[in-house]
Design a protein around this motif. Sequence first.
Motif, short mmCIF file in Angstrom:
data_model
loop_
_atom_site.label_atom_id
_atom_site.label_comp_id
_atom_site.label_asym_id
_atom_site.label_seq_id
_atom_site.Cartn_x
_atom_site.Cartn_y
_atom_site.Cartn_z
N VAL A 153 -37.63 13.27 -14.03
CA VAL A 153 -36.53 12.43 -13.41
C VAL A 153 -35.65 11.93 -14.33
CG1 VAL A 153 -36.30 10.70 -11.68
CG2 VAL A 153 -38.37 11.92 -11.44
N VAL A 154 -34.23 12.13 -14.09
CA VAL A 154 -33.27 12.11 -15.25
C VAL A 154 -32.45 10.94 -14.61
CG1 VAL A 154 -31.46 13.08 -16.38
CG2 VAL A 154 -33.49 14.42 -16.20
N SER A 155 -32.05 9.99 -15.43
CA SER A 155 -31.20 8.89 -14.97
C SER A 155 -29.86 8.97 -15.20
CB SER A 155 -31.75 7.39 -15.75
OG SER A 155 -30.88 6.63 -15.53
N ARG A 156 -29.01 8.78 -14.23
CA ARG A 156 -27.60 8.63 -14.68
C ARG A 156 -27.17 7.43 -15.55
NH1 ARG A 156 -24.68 12.21 -11.02
NH2 ARG A 156 -26.14 13.08 -9.55
N ALA A 157 -26.01 7.47 -16.20
CA ALA A 157 -25.73 6.36 -17.03
C ALA A 157 -25.43 5.20 -16.31
CB ALA A 157 -24.36 6.85 -17.73
N GLN A 158 -25.35 5.16 -14.97
CA GLN A 158 -24.92 3.96 -14.11
C GLN A 158 -26.33 3.46 -13.26
OE1 GLN A 158 -22.10 2.05 -14.79
NE2 GLN A 158 -21.71 3.50 -16.50
N GLN A 159 -27.29 3.66 -13.63
CA GLN A 159 -28.38 3.59 -12.91
C GLN A 159 -28.54 1.94 -12.70
OE1 GLN A 159 -32.17 5.16 -14.03
NE2 GLN A 159 -33.56 3.31 -13.04
N ARG A 160 -28.49 1.57 -11.55
CA ARG A 160 -28.56 0.05 -11.30
C ARG A 160 -29.83 -0.55 -10.57
NH1 ARG A 160 -23.14 1.43 -10.26
NH2 ARG A 160 -21.70 0.74 -11.63
N LEU A 161 -30.25 0.50 -9.68
CA LEU A 161 -31.63 -0.09 -9.03
C LEU A 161 -32.81 0.06 -9.75
CD1 LEU A 161 -30.89 1.89 -5.57
CD2 LEU A 161 -30.58 -0.48 -5.90
N PRO A 162 -33.69 -0.98 -9.58
CA PRO A 162 -34.77 -0.84 -10.52
C PRO A 162 -35.66 0.41 -10.24
CG PRO A 162 -35.41 -2.16 -8.54
CD PRO A 162 -33.92 -1.88 -8.43
N ALA A 163 -36.34 0.93 -11.35
CA ALA A 163 -37.23 1.98 -11.23
C ALA A 163 -38.60 1.51 -10.83
CB ALA A 163 -37.34 2.60 -12.62
N PRO A 164 -39.12 2.52 -10.31
CA PRO A 164 -40.66 2.26 -10.06
C PRO A 164 -41.49 1.70 -11.22
CG PRO A 164 -40.17 4.44 -9.09
CD PRO A 164 -39.05 3.88 -9.95
N ASN A 167 -42.17 3.27 -14.83
CA ASN A 167 -41.43 4.50 -15.11
C ASN A 167 -40.15 4.11 -15.86
OD1 ASN A 167 -41.93 7.07 -12.84
ND2 ASN A 167 -42.89 5.03 -12.66
N HIS A 168 -39.81 5.02 -16.96
CA HIS A 168 -38.66 4.89 -17.79
C HIS A 168 -38.17 6.10 -17.74
CE1 HIS A 168 -41.26 1.54 -19.11
NE2 HIS A 168 -42.34 2.28 -19.28
N PHE A 169 -37.02 6.24 -16.92
CA PHE A 169 -36.42 7.64 -16.62
C PHE A 169 -35.28 7.72 -17.88
CE2 PHE A 169 -36.94 6.26 -12.20
CZ PHE A 169 -37.87 6.84 -11.91
N PRO A 170 -35.43 8.87 -18.56
CA PRO A 170 -34.32 9.19 -19.94
C PRO A 170 -33.15 9.61 -19.24
CG PRO A 170 -35.88 11.15 -19.53
CD PRO A 170 -36.32 10.02 -18.31
N THR A 171 -31.87 9.45 -19.78
CA THR A 171 -30.75 10.18 -19.62
C THR A 171 -30.87 11.48 -19.95
OG1 THR A 171 -29.53 9.59 -21.44
CG2 THR A 171 -29.63 7.85 -19.83
N GLN A 172 -29.77 12.33 -19.74
CA GLN A 172 -29.72 13.69 -20.08
C GLN A 172 -29.68 13.69 -21.45
OE1 GLN A 172 -30.14 16.38 -18.13
NE2 GLN A 172 -30.17 17.61 -19.75
N ARG A 173 -28.91 12.87 -22.07
CA ARG A 173 -28.49 13.06 -23.66
C ARG A 173 -29.86 12.59 -24.19
NH1 ARG A 173 -23.46 9.78 -26.18
NH2 ARG A 173 -22.63 11.29 -25.14
N GLU A 174 -30.43 11.64 -23.79
CA GLU A 174 -31.81 11.26 -24.37
C GLU A 174 -32.92 12.26 -24.30
OE1 GLU A 174 -31.69 6.30 -23.41
OE2 GLU A 174 -32.41 7.73 -22.02
N LEU A 175 -32.92 12.90 -23.00
CA LEU A 175 -33.86 14.15 -23.01
C LEU A 175 -33.63 15.17 -23.86
CD1 LEU A 175 -36.06 15.44 -21.30
CD2 LEU A 175 -34.42 15.97 -19.63
N ALA A 176 -32.41 15.48 -24.09
CA ALA A 176 -31.93 16.60 -24.83
C ALA A 176 -32.50 16.24 -26.37
CB ALA A 176 -30.63 16.92 -24.88
N ALA A 177 -32.20 15.05 -26.64
CA ALA A 177 -32.64 14.58 -28.23
C ALA A 177 -34.01 14.40 -28.32
CB ALA A 177 -32.12 13.38 -28.39
#
Length: 251
Positions: A153-164, A167-177
């Motif tokens: 589950v990948v987070s968009r940079a503008q995620q505003r709603l709380p996650a379950p 859970n700690h969703f990575p952004t695409q950039r964080e995941l690639a790194a």
Amino acid sequence: MTTAAMVAEFGDFADWTAEAVEELGTGHAIPAACRGSSSPGGLAWLAEACELAPGDRLLDVGAGVGGPAAWAAERFGVRPILVEPMLPACRAAARLFGLPVVTADGGRLPLRSGSADVGWCLGVLCTVEDKAALLDEMHRVLKPGASLGLLVVVSRAQQRLPAPEGNHFPTQRELAALLANAGFELLEQVTRPNTAPLSWSRRVEQVAAAVAAKHHKDQAYELAARQTECLGRLLAARQVSIQLIHTVAAG
């Protein structure tokens, strides 16, 4: 840290799922045991991307109740090794599918280096804080050049709603790194298909209804339902997306 909601989601629900499948029939086992992470289309994409073959030792880290691994064994003849930290999920996987299950944390795999031909890690990265440790361990246990299939589950940079909870969703950039730092080369990535065949969805719904009928008043049921609803809101708002990823372990 494992929260009460995560224990409910991955612990209590595992036992309840096994009970419901035994009442409804074994044909419900794989769809029900893939609840929340996998569908036939997504599993088929991962299987083809990773080029599963008969006899492959498939390491599934965070395997849950074992549905995806059982699906792969049934259709491709792989030999799954399940690693799962939640004891109820381990019990349910052994009970439903008779697969070998190791109760362990993904960041400390009790397996020999280079002992697995292919790896899966589906819906797990977002539930662990130390993502680097999990990926490092998978790289160690996989053979050089082996494929690793991920559902993240990948987070968009503008995620505003709380996650379950938990859970700690990575952004695409964080995941690639994270993948690059662990020694994985990202080869392919697609958005997970949203639909499943009616026959699959119907069996999932029948198991869910059986669980709800018995346990809807339990606090654990309420906590797990809240987790599902929270993710659903994020997906509906397009603040996260579910990605299928194919990587290979560099030598």
